[in-house]
Design an enzyme around this catalytic site. Structure first.
Site, PDB file in Angstrom:
ATOM      1  N   ASP A 184      38.000  18.303  50.105  1.00  0.00           N
ATOM      2  CA  ASP A 184      39.403  18.683  49.994  1.00  0.00           C
ATOM      3  C   ASP A 184      40.258  17.464  50.289  1.00  0.00           C
ATOM      4  O   ASP A 184      39.914  16.661  51.161  1.00  0.00           O
ATOM      5  CB  ASP A 184      39.743  19.814  50.973  1.00  0.00           C
ATOM      6  CG  ASP A 184      40.979  20.583  50.564  1.00  0.00           C
ATOM      7  OD1 ASP A 184      42.087  20.016  50.634  1.00  0.00           O
ATOM      8  OD2 ASP A 184      40.851  21.752  50.166  1.00  0.00           O
ATOM      9  N   THR A 232      40.249  31.340  39.484  1.00  0.00           N
ATOM     10  CA  THR A 232      40.756  32.316  38.524  1.00  0.00           C
ATOM     11  C   THR A 232      41.635  31.586  37.521  1.00  0.00           C
ATOM     12  O   THR A 232      42.603  30.928  37.895  1.00  0.00           O
ATOM     13  CB  THR A 232      41.560  33.412  39.228  1.00  0.00           C
ATOM     14  OG1 THR A 232      40.715  34.043  40.199  1.00  0.00           O
ATOM     15  CG2 THR A 232      42.050  34.456  38.245  1.00  0.00           C
ATOM     16  N   GLU A 285      35.115  34.376  40.932  1.00  0.00           N
ATOM     17  CA  GLU A 285      34.905  35.056  42.218  1.00  0.00           C
ATOM     18  C   GLU A 285      35.550  36.443  42.173  1.00  0.00           C
ATOM     19  O   GLU A 285      36.525  36.665  41.466  1.00  0.00           O
ATOM     20  CB  GLU A 285      35.476  34.226  43.366  1.00  0.00           C
ATOM     21  CG  GLU A 285      36.942  33.815  43.212  1.00  0.00           C
ATOM     22  CD  GLU A 285      37.921  34.858  43.698  1.00  0.00           C
ATOM     23  OE1 GLU A 285      37.486  35.819  44.358  1.00  0.00           O
ATOM     24  OE2 GLU A 285      39.116  34.726  43.404  1.00  0.00           O
ATOM     25  N   LEU A 314      36.263  38.123  45.324  1.00  0.00           N
ATOM     26  CA  LEU A 314      36.334  38.266  46.776  1.00  0.00           C
ATOM     27  C   LEU A 314      37.547  39.083  47.190  1.00  0.00           C
ATOM     28  O   LEU A 314      38.619  38.965  46.620  1.00  0.00           O
ATOM     29  CB  LEU A 314      36.413  36.891  47.442  1.00  0.00           C
ATOM     30  CG  LEU A 314      35.347  35.865  47.055  1.00  0.00           C
ATOM     31  CD1 LEU A 314      35.532  34.609  47.890  1.00  0.00           C
ATOM     32  CD2 LEU A 314      33.952  36.441  47.229  1.00  0.00           C
ATOM     33  N   GLU A 330      39.953  39.439  50.432  1.00  0.00           N
ATOM     34  CA  GLU A 330      40.257  38.802  51.713  1.00  0.00           C
ATOM     35  C   GLU A 330      39.953  39.762  52.850  1.00  0.00           C
ATOM     36  O   GLU A 330      40.192  40.956  52.749  1.00  0.00           O
ATOM     37  CB  GLU A 330      41.731  38.376  51.753  1.00  0.00           C
ATOM     38  CG  GLU A 330      42.007  37.154  50.898  1.00  0.00           C
ATOM     39  CD  GLU A 330      43.407  36.607  51.121  1.00  0.00           C
ATOM     40  OE1 GLU A 330      43.885  36.625  52.267  1.00  0.00           O
ATOM     41  OE2 GLU A 330      44.020  36.155  50.131  1.00  0.00           O
ATOM     42  N   LYS A 387      37.542  38.303  35.213  1.00  0.00           N
ATOM     43  CA  LYS A 387      38.259  38.366  36.489  1.00  0.00           C
ATOM     44  C   LYS A 387      39.666  38.925  36.298  1.00  0.00           C
ATOM     45  O   LYS A 387      40.098  39.815  37.041  1.00  0.00           O
ATOM     46  CB  LYS A 387      38.330  36.969  37.118  1.00  0.00           C
ATOM     47  CG  LYS A 387      39.208  36.878  38.375  1.00  0.00           C
ATOM     48  CD  LYS A 387      38.708  37.798  39.490  1.00  0.00           C
ATOM     49  CE  LYS A 387      39.653  37.806  40.687  1.00  0.00           C
ATOM     50  NZ  LYS A 387      39.725  36.538  41.393  1.00  0.00           N
ATOM     51  N   GLY A 399      50.672  54.269  48.723  1.00  0.00           N
ATOM     52  CA  GLY A 399      51.342  53.543  49.798  1.00  0.00           C
ATOM     53  C   GLY A 399      52.312  52.514  49.286  1.00  0.00           C
ATOM     54  O   GLY A 399      52.949  52.687  48.245  1.00  0.00           O
ATOM     55  N   CYS A 406      46.347  36.944  45.139  1.00  0.00           N
ATOM     56  CA  CYS A 406      45.489  37.113  43.966  1.00  0.00           C
ATOM     57  C   CYS A 406      45.992  38.193  43.010  1.00  0.00           C
ATOM     58  O   CYS A 406      46.326  37.904  41.867  1.00  0.00           O
ATOM     59  CB  CYS A 406      44.067  37.436  44.409  1.00  0.00           C
ATOM     60  SG  CYS A 406      43.248  36.067  45.254  1.00  0.00           S
ATOM     61  N   LYS A 436      47.582  42.519  53.971  1.00  0.00           N
ATOM     62  CA  LYS A 436      46.559  43.532  54.222  1.00  0.00           C
ATOM     63  C   LYS A 436      45.952  43.253  55.583  1.00  0.00           C
ATOM     64  O   LYS A 436      46.100  42.148  56.125  1.00  0.00           O
ATOM     65  CB  LYS A 436      45.478  43.498  53.133  1.00  0.00           C
ATOM     66  CG  LYS A 436      44.695  42.197  53.092  1.00  0.00           C
ATOM     67  CD  LYS A 436      43.613  42.198  52.027  1.00  0.00           C
ATOM     68  CE  LYS A 436      42.409  43.031  52.440  1.00  0.00           C
ATOM     69  NZ  LYS A 436      41.279  42.908  51.495  1.00  0.00           N
TER      70      LYS A 436
END
Length: 439
Positions: free
Chosen positions: A30, A122, A152, A154, A156, A210, A259, A266, A329
């Site tokens: 990185d 993505t 991916e 995923l 979180e 995706k 909700g 994402c 979240k």
């Protein structure tokens, strides 16, 4: 195997740690030297369940380390995973691919003569064709660089689990590229051996999967929230409605929780990016409904602000409002496109005095929204408030004793915008209780 992971955000850092857990030698790369320093100490620069334990385990064992050098990453590995962020372009629904393209441009001339690049980011369909052109222009003459794409999936707060025990793995490869598939199967041998299915596709199909998955999930969430609007107008109960739908095996319970709607870095971005790319390709009529999916999601935030105004007699000006939740979240400190902070900020802008609590995201929230007030615990947040808003469904909020909280709030009113509090328990404790889509 020796593997590099280029980019160490939520995706890249988790992927690097998981690859080490699978027994590989891993080098994360990185350009952010502060992030590299923290990761080499076994510390993630963000909250993700179980990640710090994996990082500490494998950095201590020296099976995982991090660098800021493209040259070191290129020399270290024959397999390179791309975890570069693809944020939304300012003022547009399109993805910003400049960081991803720049990373490939810098990596390409330093790669070994034989290497496999596997994209995880993505991206819109057509991206791999652009990256192939960059590799052709910048890789060393005569080198044999393979390009594959494995998006991916995923969540979180569950990213480690989703990486090590995925419900499926997608691999997009160029036509007839059996070499890349064989190398990829070797990398994922343990996971595939445990039963996770591998779907091998073309590159364009892998790019689309995706975006299509997130667009479908967003549609499902917005559908049940559209039903919540109808329930509010008729006196019906959207939670019971969702129960009646969920038992239909063609529909299911996943994603059918009404909700405040979705947020984060994402789902909103991918929904807009997927729609934007489809419109660029001329499929605007086919995906026009996705614009309404986004509109329904945004409208839930507006409805929560409106309900707060109703519960406070028509105005929030000068009223103290407590907000439980800042992260988009539970289980993360990520506040990107957080519905909770969007509602808190909207109430502040129309005159309310808003105090926010969150178990993990307070520091990020303070930096992003310095005009709001913050409290270090849930009870302090509600002290003296005229209304409590439950906007992020952390488990500790549901476990809080409403009778205890009532002793500190000026007026026992609550809006449960996440359908996570025990309605009967709170009402028995003397609270005026409202939830989106419920009587």
């Amino acid at each position: 195997m020796k593997i590099s992971v280029i980019g160490t955000g939520y995706l890249g850092a988790t992927h690097a740690a998981a690859m080490a857990e699978l027994g590989h030698q891993v080098l994360g790369m990185d350009t952010d030297t502060h992030k590299v320093e923290a990761l080499n100490k076994g510390q993630a620069p963000f909250v993700e369940r179980g990640l710090d334990d994996l990082l500490a385990k494998h950095t201590t064992a020296r099976t995982l380390r991090f660098t800021a050098s493209y040259a070191e990453a290129a020399e270290f590995a024959d397999v390179h995973f791309l975890g570069i962020g693809t944020p939304q372009q300012a003022g547009s629904g399109a993805y910003d691919l400049t960081h991803l393209q720049a990373a490939v441009r810098r990596l390409a001339p330093q790669l070994r003569d034989h290497a496999l690049i596997v994209g995880k980011s993505t991206v819109p369909v057509g991206t791999t064709a652009q990256l192939r052109q960059i590799l052709t222009e910048h890789a060393r003459p005569g080198s044999n660089i393979h390009l594959a794409w494995s998006p991916e999936f995923l969540r979180e707060s569950l990213a480690v689990e989703d990486t090590l025990r995925p419900d499926r793995i997608v691999l997009g490869i160029e036509n007839g590229d059996t070499t890349s598939e064989a190398v990829f199967r070797a990398v994922y041998a343990e996971i595939l051996g445990a039963g996770s299915p591998l779907i091998v596709t073309s590159l364009s199909t892998a790019e689309l999967i995706k975006g299509a998955a997130n667009a479908f999930l967003a549609t499902k969430i917005s559908f049940i929230n559209a039903m919540a609007e109808l329930c509010e107008l008729t006196g019906a109960d959207v939670q019971q409605l969702a129960l009646g739908l969920g038992y239909d095996q063609r529909i299911g319970f996943q994603g059918m929780r009404p909700g405040l709607g979705f947020g984060g870095g994402c789902l909103p971005k991918d929904l807009l990016g997927f729609t934007h790319r489809a419109e660029e390709l001329g499929a605007d009529q086919a995906v026009s409904f996705l614009r309404q999916v986004d509109a329904i999601n945004r409208r839930r935030r507006e409805r929560t602000v409106e309900l707060a105004r109703e519960m406070l007699g028509g105005t929030v000006v000068g009223k103290r409002i407590a907000v439980w939740g800042a992260a988009f979240k539970p289980g993360t400190d990520d506040i990107r496109d957080s519905p909770a902070l969007a509602v808190a900020g909207a109430l502040h802008r129309i005159g309310a005095e808003v105090t926010v609590h969150d178990p993990a995201a307070l520091e990020n929230a303070r930096r992003a929204c310095p005009s709001l007030d913050y409290a270090d615990d849930p009870v302090s947040a509600v002290t003296g408030a005229a209304l409590l808003l439950h906007l992020t469904d952390w488990p500790q909020y549901a476990e809080t004793d409403p009778a205890e909280v009532r002793q500190h709030i000026a007026a026992p009113r609550v809006i449960d915008a996440r359908s996570a509090l025990d309605t009967d328990r709170w009402r028995r404790a003397g609270w005026t209780f409202r939830a989106l889509g419920c009587p």
